[in-house]
Design a protein around this motif. Sequence first.
Motif, PDB file in Angstrom:
ATOM      1  N   ALA A 273       0.837  -1.202   0.000  1.00  0.00           N
ATOM      2  CA  ALA A 273       0.000   0.000   0.000  1.00  0.00           C
ATOM      3  C   ALA A 273       0.873   1.255   0.000  1.00  0.00           C
ATOM      4  N   HIS A 274       1.934   1.220   0.803  1.00  0.00           N
ATOM      5  CA  HIS A 274       2.782   2.407   0.936  1.00  0.00           C
ATOM      6  C   HIS A 274       3.598   2.698  -0.321  1.00  0.00           C
ATOM      7  N   GLN A 275       3.640   1.735  -1.245  1.00  0.00           N
ATOM      8  CA  GLN A 275       4.335   2.015  -2.503  1.00  0.00           C
ATOM      9  C   GLN A 275       3.489   2.855  -3.454  1.00  0.00           C
ATOM     10  N   LEU A 276       2.205   2.994  -3.159  1.00  0.00           N
ATOM     11  CA  LEU A 276       1.339   3.807  -4.010  1.00  0.00           C
ATOM     12  C   LEU A 276       0.914   5.065  -3.257  1.00  0.00           C
ATOM     13  N   PRO A 277       1.463   6.214  -3.646  1.00  0.00           N
ATOM     14  CA  PRO A 277       1.071   7.449  -2.951  1.00  0.00           C
ATOM     15  C   PRO A 277      -0.431   7.712  -3.081  1.00  0.00           C
ATOM     16  N   GLU A 278      -1.037   7.195  -4.143  1.00  0.00           N
ATOM     17  CA  GLU A 278      -2.457   7.455  -4.372  1.00  0.00           C
ATOM     18  C   GLU A 278      -3.354   6.423  -3.687  1.00  0.00           C
ATOM     19  N   TRP A 279      -2.796   5.617  -2.771  1.00  0.00           N
ATOM     20  CA  TRP A 279      -3.534   4.514  -2.150  1.00  0.00           C
ATOM     21  C   TRP A 279      -4.872   4.939  -1.566  1.00  0.00           C
ATOM     22  N   GLU A 280      -4.843   6.007  -0.746  1.00  0.00           N
ATOM     23  CA  GLU A 280      -6.093   6.410  -0.073  1.00  0.00           C
ATOM     24  C   GLU A 280      -7.119   6.922  -1.089  1.00  0.00           C
ATOM     25  N   ALA A 281      -6.641   7.575  -2.137  1.00  0.00           N
ATOM     26  CA  ALA A 281      -7.558   8.050  -3.180  1.00  0.00           C
ATOM     27  C   ALA A 281      -8.165   6.869  -3.948  1.00  0.00           C
ATOM     28  N   LEU A 282      -7.359   5.827  -4.131  1.00  0.00           N
ATOM     29  CA  LEU A 282      -7.868   4.626  -4.805  1.00  0.00           C
ATOM     30  C   LEU A 282      -8.956   3.963  -3.972  1.00  0.00           C
ATOM     31  N   ARG A 283      -8.712   3.871  -2.660  1.00  0.00           N
ATOM     32  CA  ARG A 283      -9.728   3.282  -1.773  1.00  0.00           C
ATOM     33  C   ARG A 283     -11.018   4.090  -1.859  1.00  0.00           C
ATOM     34  N   GLU A 284     -10.875   5.402  -1.875  1.00  0.00           N
ATOM     35  CA  GLU A 284     -12.050   6.259  -1.934  1.00  0.00           C
ATOM     36  C   GLU A 284     -12.804   6.033  -3.256  1.00  0.00           C
ATOM     37  N   ALA A 285     -12.041   5.945  -4.343  1.00  0.00           N
ATOM     38  CA  ALA A 285     -12.676   5.720  -5.646  1.00  0.00           C
ATOM     39  C   ALA A 285     -13.398   4.371  -5.661  1.00  0.00           C
ATOM     40  N   ALA A 286     -12.738   3.352  -5.135  1.00  0.00           N
ATOM     41  CA  ALA A 286     -13.353   2.018  -5.112  1.00  0.00           C
ATOM     42  C   ALA A 286     -14.640   2.043  -4.294  1.00  0.00           C
ATOM     43  N   SER A 287     -14.574   2.754  -3.181  1.00  0.00           N
ATOM     44  CA  SER A 287     -15.747   2.862  -2.312  1.00  0.00           C
ATOM     45  C   SER A 287     -16.899   3.540  -3.054  1.00  0.00           C
ATOM     46  N   GLN A 288     -16.569   4.614  -3.756  1.00  0.00           N
ATOM     47  CA  GLN A 288     -17.626   5.347  -4.481  1.00  0.00           C
ATOM     48  C   GLN A 288     -18.197   4.527  -5.638  1.00  0.00           C
TER      49      GLN A 288
END
Lengths: 205, 459, 244
Positions: free
Chosen positions: B41-56
């Motif tokens: 997860a920490h290798q992707l700076p956009e991790w939290e944004a990806l989780r948010e997108a997946a959630s939406q």
Amino acid sequence: MTSRESILAAVKANQPETVKLPDIDVFETKEKGSLEKFASVLQGVGGKVAYVSGYPEIARTILAQYGSDVRIVSPVKELKDLSDENLEDIASIHDLRNVEVAVLNAHFGVAENGAVWITENEMQHRVLPFVTQHLAVVINAAAIVPTMHHAYDLIGKSTYGFGTFIAGPSKTADIEQSLVIGAHGPRSMTVFIIGNDNQSGQGQV
Amino acid sequence: MMEHSTKDHAELALDFNKDEDRVDWHDETLWFIRQKRDKAAHQLPEWEALREAASQIKNNVLANLHDYLLQFERNAVANGIEVHWAADAAEHNQIVRRLLNEANVIRMVKSKSMLTEECGLNEYLANHGIEVIDSDLGERIVQLAEEPPSHIVLPCIHKKKEEIGEIFHQHLGIEAGISDPQFLTETARQHLREIFLTRRAALTGVNFAVAETGEFVVCTNEGNADMGAHLADIHIASMGIEKLIPEKKHLGVFLRLLTRSATGQPITTYSSHFKTPREGTKIHVILVDNGRTVQLGRKDFRNSLKCIRCAACMNTCPVYRRSGGHSYHTAVAGPIGSILAPNLDMEKYADLPFASTLCGSCSNVCPVKIDIHEQLYKWRQVLVKNGYTPKAKKAGMQVMTWTLSSPSLYHTAGKVGRWVIKYAPFAVNNKLNPWYKQRDMPASPEWSFSEWYKQNRQP
Amino acid sequence: MKVGLFIPCYVDQFYPGAAIATLRLLEKLGVEVAYPPKQTCCGQPMANSGFEHLTGDCNELFVKNFAEFDYIVAPSGSCVLHIRDHLHDDKHPEAAKSISHKIYELTSFLTDVLKVKSLPAKFPHRVGLHQSCHGQRGLHISSMTELVTPEFSKPGSLLKMVADIDLVDLTRKDECCGFGGTFCVTEEAVSVKMGKDRVADHLKHDVSYITGVDMSCLMHMEGILKRQGSKVKVIHIAEILNAG
């Protein structure tokens, strides 16, 4: 009422108010796919990488490694010297059970996860990249995309009956989390990269 | 296959904890996977944004599920796939049996599908004379051991390699005393290769089904789903109705998240997209409800249907790691299982939402941002209101509320023997008190803070 | 600025030292603090057991006790989280809502409201900081290892202001101790095992004290330490920040 009707009715009655889809184009960076990253990630998941000048070198490399006594097959027309077997002619897909090496073209590789995208057209038989003991895949050095978002852009509306991302050899860690290569599918996966001017001719398998 | 145990989570966890070395081993093994997940997860700076997108995206799916189901069905049928609808587990199992009967098949190979575990498919088919062999290595091991999987991604994570060697000795004819994972895996490879090559029907699960194109995606590391499906004449794919996603490009988001969350790998070895049947063969997709539409109607709990079955919540859960998957006595264990199961049977699974400290780590690792620990809390309220709680506990709670809402009672009780000493579990010094079994009580100070305050600060 | 001191029931009864240190620390920092004498409990033990519907009177009492203050401060992340998330009062909905916005766990009150930059504290000991889950994951008083976000720790930043303290890094930075309210008795086996493992991480790093923002976690670990005959002590963070 059929189950189809009752399920659809229940879904309609219970689904919440609509929410918009997020914009996922933001994840598509402008950077190009890095061949170096692709190679290192693929090696990290157990795959091998070989930089070659072209198909003749692939044929030489494979023959040098596996010899001519084992069954090698390939639907790649540039590799017809590698095997005199015509894959269209086999009577049953079960006849592929003793294939030792299969060489297939892939469309492109994905730098972030070391996967290559292959569709049914390049496989001849869907089971081939799975049933073979060793899998070799050919891609062009320029055909590397950075992420899966770019990958699906490329796949786009292309037509295929079956397509798969393959990242390395078949593996399992189901026994005490010990990684074992060669679960049910290939025991090895080699990606031959053609057209990388800096490194061609340094083929290492 | 599920154990029909009458013990609840706490009792089963107590059994599991009788062997502390094993608990340590189980905990460390799963913690290791959690660390791999963190690293990925920490290798992707956009991790939290990806989780948010997946959630939406998944929120959008739940809100438009009716239309997406119809769209998927239309496109899948146009692709030559046959689509079936099952209202519950029984109907799902009947459909599978009918399809096999129609093709005169009595032996089937199956790759991992938690839905078929939920439906009790293997047991049902066995009772009707149809043999099912699980082809995922971990699932094959627990199948031979006659146990249910203890983890949705790593079905035999509770087994030690020596025990697996013994199972293979008994069932697959290897010598006794072998425990080398390489050797054991090779044994299973040879055994299952023969199965793949001789079975005319294969059942797989579905990771994602795309409404836009009518295709579905199956992810494995071993290649077992593909070996089964591509060598069979009939491919049955069972999926919960919540597995849909709107468009193919959304796979980019989910395939980036799924395996990084599950095992820390950047992607599974195989992510196979099935769109049309192979020439001369059939693909059947079974869309299963089995309580999902009810859950969709529960406002507080519907977003549990966003789950993509990565098991990150299990790997991170400090309770799961120390109680084992079987202590949850349901097909999907751990935190996510504890918010899914009560929807199916409140009485049977009333213990599960209480099998948590509400630490919140599960919600933080969830790639689709399900508020798991908040739903655990909410399920507790629902279960208690519906009467699924011990009567004694309820009476005790009422006394406690009454004391705590009355300052004079609370403080005068302090003089006699403080109320906390009466009601707080950590305060009763006797062997019947679970606190005291393995923990000492806090020392009783001479005065409470309120008494001190009265003496020292108030005029 | 008028601050109402909320002392959780078990702290009042078992750990008056933590409450006194909280009061003195706030006074030392020039805050006008009052302790409403009629307070009892936030209602969390009932609510987490599924009895939130019985906490109405508790809530009403809480609102009555604390409505008048500019801020409410408590030496507990867990109780504060419960009030923030679940306090409601049908008769005084506005007052309840306002309380849930002005209640603070002690360390975040110090860093976010008082903006403390230095402390006259001294604590010459080797200390392990236990990240209590409700403060950390609920109130976000420090970053969490699961999330890809910048690292920070409000209690950690305050401890770094203490002279001569030797703060260790734990192997598992933010794993739950297993207290979990009534979980500690209803799931005794797992609760104890979690507690033992947490304690072992601190012991492995040779600490003399385990500290944290929640006395409930510390009480749980203390019970295990004492049973093991360990000399290691638990201490509420207020007592360290107020020491010396």
